[in-house]
Design a protein around this motif. Structure first.
Motif, PDB file in Angstrom:
ATOM      1  N   LYS A 198     -12.736   1.324 -14.571  1.00  0.00           N
ATOM      2  CA  LYS A 198     -12.272   0.542 -13.412  1.00  0.00           C
ATOM      3  C   LYS A 198     -11.904   1.428 -12.224  1.00  0.00           C
TER       4      LYS A 198
ATOM      5  N   LYS B 141      -9.499   6.010   0.881  1.00  0.00           N
ATOM      6  CA  LYS B 141      -9.563   4.543   0.843  1.00  0.00           C
ATOM      7  C   LYS B 141      -8.596   3.892   1.834  1.00  0.00           C
TER       8      LYS B 141
ATOM      9  N   MET C 248     -10.269   3.842  -9.444  1.00  0.00           N
ATOM     10  CA  MET C 248      -8.947   4.034  -8.848  1.00  0.00           C
ATOM     11  C   MET C 248      -7.987   2.907  -9.203  1.00  0.00           C
ATOM     12  N   LYS C 249      -8.494   1.700  -9.407  1.00  0.00           N
ATOM     13  CA  LYS C 249      -7.628   0.574  -9.757  1.00  0.00           C
ATOM     14  C   LYS C 249      -6.850   0.850 -11.045  1.00  0.00           C
ATOM     15  N   ALA C 250      -7.489   1.508 -11.997  1.00  0.00           N
ATOM     16  CA  ALA C 250      -6.830   1.811 -13.273  1.00  0.00           C
ATOM     17  C   ALA C 250      -5.692   2.800 -13.067  1.00  0.00           C
TER      18      ALA C 250
ATOM     19  N   GLN D 229       2.071   1.729  -3.441  1.00  0.00           N
ATOM     20  CA  GLN D 229       0.978   2.204  -4.293  1.00  0.00           C
ATOM     21  C   GLN D 229       0.755   3.701  -4.113  1.00  0.00           C
TER      22      GLN D 229
ATOM     23  N   LYS E 263       0.831  -1.211   0.000  1.00  0.00           N
ATOM     24  CA  LYS E 263       0.000   0.000   0.000  1.00  0.00           C
ATOM     25  C   LYS E 263       0.864   1.260   0.000  1.00  0.00           C
TER      26      LYS E 263
ATOM     27  N   THR F  28       1.628   6.455  -7.071  1.00  0.00           N
ATOM     28  CA  THR F  28       0.539   7.315  -7.544  1.00  0.00           C
ATOM     29  C   THR F  28       0.866   8.782  -7.279  1.00  0.00           C
TER      30      THR F  28
ATOM     31  N   LEU G 299      -3.970   3.346 -10.284  1.00  0.00           N
ATOM     32  CA  LEU G 299      -2.891   2.662  -9.574  1.00  0.00           C
ATOM     33  C   LEU G 299      -2.099   1.767 -10.517  1.00  0.00           C
ATOM     34  N   ALA G 300      -2.802   1.060 -11.405  1.00  0.00           N
ATOM     35  CA  ALA G 300      -2.134   0.141 -12.333  1.00  0.00           C
ATOM     36  C   ALA G 300      -1.262   0.882 -13.331  1.00  0.00           C
TER      37      ALA G 300
END
Length: 348
Positions: A135, A208, A137-139, A10, A7, A14, A141-142
């Motif tokens: 998608k 989050k 926030m997942k997008a 991440q 985390k 970001t 982060l990815a």
């Protein structure tokens, strides 16, 4: 422990991907805010790094405490309903403008570097943005998990090449005609502009994460990473001063000296930085408008992209030169307000 570490990384990636945008990749932001002030720049970059660690952490911790759904919730919590709403309206206009600038920049990259028509470049970028943002926030982060390592790789390569050249320590003695007052105002302006825009993605990200320590660690790693990349860019640019100021894309001239493969990484990096900023801004806009309009996220995202597509017809250069000075002034006011505000006031 492994989950916390992941985390933290991440948050850090970001944070770096959102702050160190296309301005870093081109070298213009580093040149204008730091390198042109000569030997002062190393100290002002250190100050900027501290501000990014402190205020980035503060912003995300507040967002976590109040469970903010968008940056408007943060501004209302900080400044009250009346002023917080006014500030959020300003941010809405700023984010729309910056999103249009980023989209125009992406189209320009397609045209100037890949020989693909400007309009097709815009449409391809819009399509990719729409698909990824479904998608959430997942997008983001990815995408940053891919882009940030490439940024760091490019930075390390530039650093190694710079230290192998004569005069690599020139950044410590580089003369300047600018006043110390301008030099020391610059890191505040740079931090203000970038953080005020970054709240679009950092606020929902902080909301989050429930653990304050994880947020703080992520901000430290991200802030130090931002400082490292700014310093590396400054050292490389200092070596080529004052001639490097003639280029619209200063880092491009340096990348050409490192060979074709590095130049390819550089062009990919510019587009990636534009793209990550685009995703972050659209995501933040969508969350704020969704609270007001009560429409589906997909429709709001699509509408924002259409508006920005229309605005991008003006062109990258005119949009950049017209909108950014105004945004910088508004952002400075926001920075002063958030520095003065204490987290303890929110708890009470």
């Amino acid at each position: 422990m492994e989950k916390r570490t992941w985390k933290v990384l991440q948050i850090a990636s970001t944070y770096m991907g959102t702050i160190v945008g296309a301005g870093f990749a081109t070298g213009q932001e580093i040149l204008q805010f730091f390198t042109r002030f000569g030997y002062w720049a190393s100290l002002t970059i250190t100050l900027s790094t501290f501000l990014f660690i402190w205020l980035g952490s503060k912003m995300m911790i507040i967002a976590s405490e109040i469970r903010a759904k968008s940056y408007e919730d943060l501004n209302i919590a900080l400044f009250g309903v009346r002023y917080g709403t006014i500030i959020s309206y300003f941010m809405l206009v700023i984010l729309l403008g910056v999103t249009a600038v980023m989209l125009a920049g992406a189209g320009t990259i397609f045209y100037e570097h890949w020989d693909i028509p400007y309009q097709i470049g815009l449409l391809l970028t819009i399509a990719a943005s729409f698909l990824l943002l479904r998608k959430g926030m997942k997008a983001i982060l990815a995408v940053n998990a891919i882009v940030v390592p490439v940024m760091l790789l490019f930075t390390v390569i530039v650093m190694i090449d710079t230290y192998q050249r004569p005069g690599s320590g020139r950044f410590l003695t580089l003369a300047t005609d600018h006043s110390p007052w301008a030099a020391w105002a610059s890191p505040f302006l740079y931090t203000a502009f970038n953080l005020s825009l970054a709240q679009a993605v950092l606020v929902p990200l902080g909301a989050k994460i429930k653990d304050r320590k994880t947020i703080a660690l992520g901000s430290w790693v991200g802030g130090i990473g931002i400082g490292f990349m700014l310093l590396a860019g400054h050292i490389a640019l200092s070596l080529h001063m004052p001639g490097i100021q003639q280029y619209s894309i200063p880092m491009g001239g340096i990348a050409k000296q490192l060979g074709y493969s590095i130049q390819f990484i550089y062009v990919f990096l510019i587009f990636s930085e534009i793209f990550t900023t685009l995703l972050a801004d659209i995501y933040g806009l969508t969350l704020q408008l969704q609270e007001r309009l009560k429409l589906s996220r997909q429709w709001i995202t699509f509408s924002i992209l259409v508006i920005c597509y229309c605005a991008s017809q003006i062109g990258f250069g005119p949009l950049l030169s017209t909108l950014y000075p105004l945004f910088g002034l508004i952002s400075m006011g926001w920075l002063i307000l958030i520095i003065r505000k204490r987290i303890t006031h929110l708890r009470s």
